[in-house]
Design an enzyme around this catalytic site. Structure first.
Site, PDB file in Angstrom:
ATOM      1  N   ASN A 206       0.819  -1.229   0.000  1.00 47.67           N
ATOM      2  CA  ASN A 206       0.000   0.000   0.000  1.00 47.67           C
ATOM      3  C   ASN A 206       0.848   1.273   0.000  1.00 47.67           C
ATOM      4  OD1 ASN A 206       0.684  -0.731   2.638  1.00 47.67           O
ATOM      5  ND2 ASN A 206      -1.116   0.215   3.527  1.00 47.67           N
ATOM      6  N   THR A 284      -2.881  -8.449  10.184  1.00 49.89           N
ATOM      7  CA  THR A 284      -2.741  -9.070  11.500  1.00 49.89           C
ATOM      8  C   THR A 284      -2.605 -10.592  11.361  1.00 49.89           C
ATOM      9  OG1 THR A 284      -3.879  -7.262  12.595  1.00 49.89           O
ATOM     10  CG2 THR A 284      -3.921  -9.389  13.732  1.00 49.89           C
ATOM     11  N   GLY A 287       0.833 -11.241  10.368  1.00 51.46           N
ATOM     12  CA  GLY A 287       1.688 -10.845  11.491  1.00 51.46           C
ATOM     13  C   GLY A 287       1.820 -11.961  12.517  1.00 51.46           C
ATOM     14  N   GLU A 305       3.785  -3.998  12.448  1.00 50.84           N
ATOM     15  CA  GLU A 305       2.793  -2.931  12.238  1.00 50.84           C
ATOM     16  C   GLU A 305       1.675  -3.559  11.426  1.00 50.84           C
ATOM     17  OE1 GLU A 305       0.616  -0.603  10.604  1.00 50.84           O
ATOM     18  OE2 GLU A 305       2.280   0.345   9.526  1.00 50.84           O
ATOM     19  N   CYS A 339      -3.556   1.229   6.636  1.00 52.28           N
ATOM     20  CA  CYS A 339      -3.760   0.488   7.877  1.00 52.28           C
ATOM     21  C   CYS A 339      -4.477   1.365   8.900  1.00 52.28           C
ATOM     22  CB  CYS A 339      -2.427   0.018   8.426  1.00 52.28           C
ATOM     23  SG  CYS A 339      -1.185   1.312   8.423  1.00 52.28           S
TER      24      CYS A 339
HETATM   25  P1  NAI Z   1      -0.157  -9.727   3.968  1.00 49.64           P
HETATM   26  O1  NAI Z   1      -0.020  -9.270   5.373  1.00 49.64           O
HETATM   27  O2  NAI Z   1      -0.429 -11.167   3.747  1.00 49.64           O
HETATM   28  O3  NAI Z   1       1.178  -9.325   3.150  1.00 49.64           O
HETATM   29  C1  NAI Z   1       2.102  -8.349   3.581  1.00 49.64           C
HETATM   30  C2  NAI Z   1       3.509  -8.863   3.330  1.00 49.64           C
HETATM   31  O4  NAI Z   1       3.683 -10.094   4.022  1.00 49.64           O
HETATM   32  C3  NAI Z   1       3.806  -9.157   1.860  1.00 49.64           C
HETATM   33  O5  NAI Z   1       5.156  -8.847   1.591  1.00 49.64           O
HETATM   34  C4  NAI Z   1       3.600 -10.662   1.775  1.00 49.64           C
HETATM   35  O6  NAI Z   1       4.310 -11.273   0.734  1.00 49.64           O
HETATM   36  C5  NAI Z   1       4.117 -11.103   3.127  1.00 49.64           C
HETATM   37  N1  NAI Z   1       3.592 -12.399   3.570  1.00 49.64           N
HETATM   38  C6  NAI Z   1       2.375 -12.946   3.310  1.00 49.64           C
HETATM   39  N2  NAI Z   1       2.280 -14.181   3.861  1.00 49.64           N
HETATM   40  C7  NAI Z   1       3.458 -14.420   4.502  1.00 49.64           C
HETATM   41  C8  NAI Z   1       3.978 -15.524   5.231  1.00 49.64           C
HETATM   42  N3  NAI Z   1       3.270 -16.638   5.411  1.00 49.64           N
HETATM   43  N4  NAI Z   1       5.216 -15.417   5.735  1.00 49.64           N
HETATM   44  C9  NAI Z   1       5.944 -14.309   5.557  1.00 49.64           C
HETATM   45  N5  NAI Z   1       5.531 -13.243   4.848  1.00 49.64           N
HETATM   46  C10 NAI Z   1       4.289 -13.287   4.324  1.00 49.64           C
HETATM   47  O7  NAI Z   1      -1.279  -8.824   3.297  1.00 49.64           O
HETATM   48  P2  NAI Z   1      -2.024  -9.037   1.878  1.00 49.64           P
HETATM   49  O8  NAI Z   1      -2.356 -10.486   1.706  1.00 49.64           O
HETATM   50  O9  NAI Z   1      -1.233  -8.357   0.829  1.00 49.64           O
HETATM   51  O10 NAI Z   1      -3.351  -8.199   2.109  1.00 49.64           O
HETATM   52  C11 NAI Z   1      -4.434  -8.756   2.851  1.00 49.64           C
HETATM   53  C12 NAI Z   1      -5.015  -7.717   3.775  1.00 49.64           C
HETATM   54  O11 NAI Z   1      -4.040  -7.330   4.737  1.00 49.64           O
HETATM   55  C13 NAI Z   1      -5.422  -6.410   3.123  1.00 49.64           C
HETATM   56  O12 NAI Z   1      -6.683  -6.502   2.515  1.00 49.64           O
HETATM   57  C14 NAI Z   1      -5.416  -5.493   4.302  1.00 49.64           C
HETATM   58  O13 NAI Z   1      -6.597  -5.639   5.031  1.00 49.64           O
HETATM   59  C15 NAI Z   1      -4.260  -5.984   5.139  1.00 49.64           C
HETATM   60  N6  NAI Z   1      -3.013  -5.215   4.905  1.00 49.64           N
HETATM   61  C16 NAI Z   1      -2.595  -4.340   5.876  1.00 49.64           C
HETATM   62  C17 NAI Z   1      -1.485  -3.558   5.659  1.00 49.64           C
HETATM   63  C18 NAI Z   1      -0.997  -2.582   6.681  1.00 49.64           C
HETATM   64  O14 NAI Z   1      -0.417  -1.571   6.329  1.00 49.64           O
HETATM   65  N7  NAI Z   1      -1.107  -2.847   7.955  1.00 49.64           N
HETATM   66  C19 NAI Z   1      -0.746  -3.591   4.397  1.00 49.64           C
HETATM   67  C20 NAI Z   1      -1.229  -4.582   3.462  1.00 49.64           C
HETATM   68  C21 NAI Z   1      -2.332  -5.340   3.730  1.00 49.64           C
END
Ligand code: NAI
Ligand code: MG
Length: 538
Positions: A206, A284, A287, A305, A339
Site C-alpha cells: 500500500n 494481522t 503478522g 505494524e 492500515c
Molecule cells: P499480507 O499481510 O499477507 O502481506 C504483507 C507482506 O507479508 C507481503 O510482503 C507478503 O508477501 C508477506 N507475507 C504474506 N504471507 C506471509 C507468510 N506466510 N510469511 C511471511 N511473509 C508473508 O497482506 P495481503 O495479503 O497483501 O493483504 C491482505 C489484507 O491485509 C489487506 O486486505 C489489508 O486488510 C491488510 N493489509 C494491511 C497492511 C498494513 O499496512 N497494515 C498492508 C497490506 C495489507
C-alpha cells in the site's frame, strides 16, 4: 525536466476527462447510483496514459549485484489500471533468501558498515537522499504504475517524504550512543548501544516506497545489514532506489532486496536462523504467522505494524463542512488502502443527518480515474484480490442492513477501480464496522455521548489510530487519554512526519516506527560493568 515535459504532453493528449457517469459507461451500475448525480471520472474505455518511465531492474539484489533467482523463475508484476503485465520479476525462494542472508551476515560480521563511524554512514544516507530527490519523478512514475496511486501524490508528496525520511535518519547516524549510569556500588557502568545484526524486513504494497524507507532508514543509521522482501504486487520502486543507494556508496551486501511471495520467500526470512531481527508490516493474520515463525526458529525479536479499524469521531461542536472533508480524507486517501484509515466514522446524533448528506455529496464528487491524469484523486485498487475483497464487503454491508448512500459498484471491467462508497446506519456488530476492508468504503455510525463513544471506539481488537474532530478542550483531553490507540489525530488525520512515532496497541502490532523510538528496533543494549578501584571517586 524532460520527464515532466513528457508527462505533460502525455496528459494533454488524454483529454477525455470528467466524462459523465452514464449507464453505457457503467453497465453494472445500479440505477439509483446514476440518480446520485455526476461521478466524475475518465471514461474507462480510454487508453491508459503511457507512464513516463521505463523498468530497468527486475532481478534480485544480492551482495551488491542484480542476479536471477536460483530457480530461474520469474513472476509477472501488473499494472492495476488494466491488469496487464508491466514486467517479469525474478522470484525468490528459500535458496535465494539463504544467499541474501549469507551476504548480509558477511557484510555485518566482516564488512566495513557496522565499523564505520556514524558520520561516514550519515554521508552515504545524505547522498542517497539527494539521489532520490534528483530522480523524484521517475521513482514516482514507477510507484504509480505499479500501485495505482495518483501520480500527483507520489511525485509531490510520497517520494519527497521518502527523501525527507532518509535525511532524518542520516541525521541520526552520528547521534546514536549509549549511557553511563550511576550504579548503587563501586562500579563504573556503561550501557553500549550496538547494531542488532542482520534485519529481515517484510513490507506491504500500500506504500511500497514509504515502507521501504521506514524500514531501511533506521536499520542503516544504526549500522545493521538487511534482507528486505517487497510485496509481490509492488516490487519495482524498491529495486530502483536500492540501485541509487549503492551509487551513493553503500557497501555490497549491506542491503539485499528480494522479490517474491509470502509463504515462500517471506516465511524463509521470518524463520531464518541467521537473521537477528524481524520487522514486518501487513495484515494481522500474517503478522501472527511471522511472529510464530520467528519464535519457533531463533526467537528473533519482532516489530510488527498490522491492521486497524480506526475510529474517526465527529463531536457535535465540530464545523460540519470541515469534519466531512476530514473524515472523507481519513477514509478515502490512498484508495482507502491505509492500515490507519478512519474506517469507522462516528458522528454525534445532533449532526448525523447533515453529515451523511454532505459525505455522500463529497463521495460523488471524488475524481476517480487514471492515476497519471492531473486532478485524479483516486486510482485503481492494487489488484484483483483486493477488488474482490472490497466488493464482498460492500455486498455484506447491503445484506446486513446498512444504507448504501453512494457508490457500491466496480467501475468498468478492466483494471481494479471501485466507486467511492458510503454507508450510513452502520451498526457496531456489522462486518463492515469490525473488519479491515482496505478500500474506498466509508461506514458512518451514530453516537450520543462521550462515555458511549469511548466504549464503542475502543471495542475492537485493533488499536492503531483515531481521529477526533472537536474544539472542546475538555472533550479532547478526555479522549486523548481514553482512546487505546498508538496515534490520536485531533482536527487532522494521516500526518506522517518522520519525527512522529507510529505503531499500534492491541492487535495492531508491537513496537514503533519513525521518530526516536524506531532506533530501538535496531539496537542491542549491552551493559558493561567495571569495579572502581578507588570508591572515593564514586
Ligand atoms: P499480507 O499481510 O499477507 O502481506 C504483507 C507482506 O507479508 C507481503 O510482503 C507478503 O508477501 C508477506 N507475507 C504474506 N504471507 C506471509 C507468510 N506466510 N510469511 C511471511 N511473509 C508473508 O497482506 P495481503 O495479503 O497483501 O493483504 C491482505 C489484507 O491485509 C489487506 O486486505 C489489508 O486488510 C491488510 N493489509 C494491511 C497492511 C498494513 O499496512 N497494515 C498492508 C497490506 C495489507
Ligand atoms: Mg496475505
Amino acid at each position: 525536466m524532460a520527464m515532466a515535459r513528457r508527462l505533460a504532453s502525455s496528459l494533454l493528449s488524454h483529454s477525455l476527462y470528467a466524462a459523465r457517469c452514464s449507464s453505457s459507461l457503467f453497465p453494472g451500475a445500479r440505477t439509483h447510483d446514476l440518480a446520485f448525480g455526476v461521478l466524475r471520472m475518465f471514461s474507462m474505455a480510454a487508453e491508459p496514459i503511457t507512464p513516463p518511465v521505463e523498468v530497468h531492474h527486475t532481478q534480485l539484489l544480492i551482495d551488491g549485484k542484480f542476479v536471477d533467482s536460483a530457480s530461474g523463475k520469474t513472476f509477472p508484476t501488473l499494472d492495476p489500471r488494466t491488469g496487464e503485465v508491466i514486467a517479469h520479476v525474478a522470484e525468490a525462494d528459500l535458496e535465494d533468501v539463504n544467499r541474501a542472508v549469507s551476504a548480509a551476515r558477511k557484510a555485518f560480521d566482516e564488512g566495513p558498515w557496522p565499523k564505520m563511524t556514524g558520520y561516514e554512514r550519515s554521508h552515504i544516507l545524505y547522498r542517497f537522499a539527494d539521489l532520490i530527490e534528483k530522480h523524484n519523478d521517475e521513482i514516482a512514475a514507477l510507484e504509480t504504475w505499479n500501485s495505482g496511486k495518483p501520480y500527483e501524490h507520489t511525485s509531490q508528496k510520497e517520494v519527497p517524504l521518502v527523501t525527507r525520511l532518509m535525511r532524518y535518519y542520516a541525521g541520526w547516524a552520528d547521534k546514536i550512543h549509549g549511557l553511563t549510569v550511576p550504579a548503587d556500588g563501586p562500579y563504573h557502568v556503561q550501557v553500549l548501544h550496538e547494531p542488532i545484526g542482520v534485519a529481515g524486513q517484510i513490507i506491504p504494497w500500500n506504500f511500497p516506497l514509504m515502507m521501504f524507507a521506514w524500514k531501511v532508514g533506521p536499520a542503516l543509521a544504526c549500522g545493521n545489514t538487511i534482507v528486505l522482501k517487497t510485496a509481490e504486487q509492488t516490487p519495482l520502486s524498491a529495486l530502483y532506489v536500492s540501485k541509487l543507494l549503492h551509487e551513493a556508496g553503500l557497501p555490497a551486501g549491506v542491503l539485499n532486496v528480494v522479490s517474491g511471495f509470502g509463504p515462500t520467500a517471506g516465511a524463509a526470512i521470518a524463520s531464518h536462523m541467521d537473521i537477528d531481527k524481524l520487522v514486518f508490516t501487513g495484515s494481522t493474520v500474517t503478522g501472527k504467522i511471522v511472529l510464530e515463525l520467528a519464535a519457533r526458529s531463533n526467537l528473533k525479536p519482532a516489530t510488527l505494524e498490522l491492521g486497524g479499524k480506526s475510529p474517526m469521531i465527529v463531536m457535535d461542536d465540530a464545523d460540519i463542512d470541515q469534519a466531512v472533508e476530514l473524515a472523507h480524507f481519513a477514509l478515502f486517501f490512498n484508495q482507502g488502502q491505509c492500515c490507519c484509515a478512519g474506517s469507522r466514522t462516528f458522528v454525534h446524533e445532533r449532526v448525523y443527518d447533515e453529515f451523511v448528506e454532505k459525505s455522500k455529496a463529497h463521495a460523488l464528487k471524488r475524481i476517480v480515474g487514471d492515476p497519471f491524469k492531473n486532478g485524479v484523486q483516486q486510482g485503481p485498487q492494487v489488484d484483483e484480490k483486493q477488488l474482490n475483497k472490497i466488493m464482498h464487503y460492500i455486498e455484506s454491508g447491503i445484506n446486513s442492513g446498512a444504507t448504501l448512500v453512494a457508490g457500491g459498484n466496480r467501475i468498468g471491467n478492466k483494471g481494479f477501480y471501485v466507486q467511492p462508497t458510503v454507508f450510513s446506519d452502520v451498526k457496531d456488530e456489522m462486518a463492515i464496522a469490525r473488519e479491515d476492508i482496505f478500500g474506498p468504503v466509508q461506514s458512518i455510525l451514530k453516537f450520543k455521548d462521550l462515555d458511549e463513544i469511548i466504549r464503542r471506539a475502543n471495542a475492537t481488537e485493533y488499536g492503531l489510530a483515531a481521529g477526533v474532530f472537536t474544539n472542546n478542550m475538555n472533550t479532547a483531553n478526555t479522549l486523548m487519554r481514553a482512546l487505546r490507540v498508538g496515534t490520536v489525530w485531533f482536527n487532522c488525520f494521516h500526518v506522517f512526519d518522520p519525527t512522529i512515532p507510529f505503531g499500534g496497541y492491541k492487535m495492531s502490532g508491537q513496537g514503533r516506527e519513525k521518530g526516536i523510538d524506531s532506533l530501538k528496533n535496531y539496537l542491542q543494549v549491552k551493559a558493561v560493568v567495571t569495579p572502581l578501584k578507588n570508591p572515593a571517586w564514586l
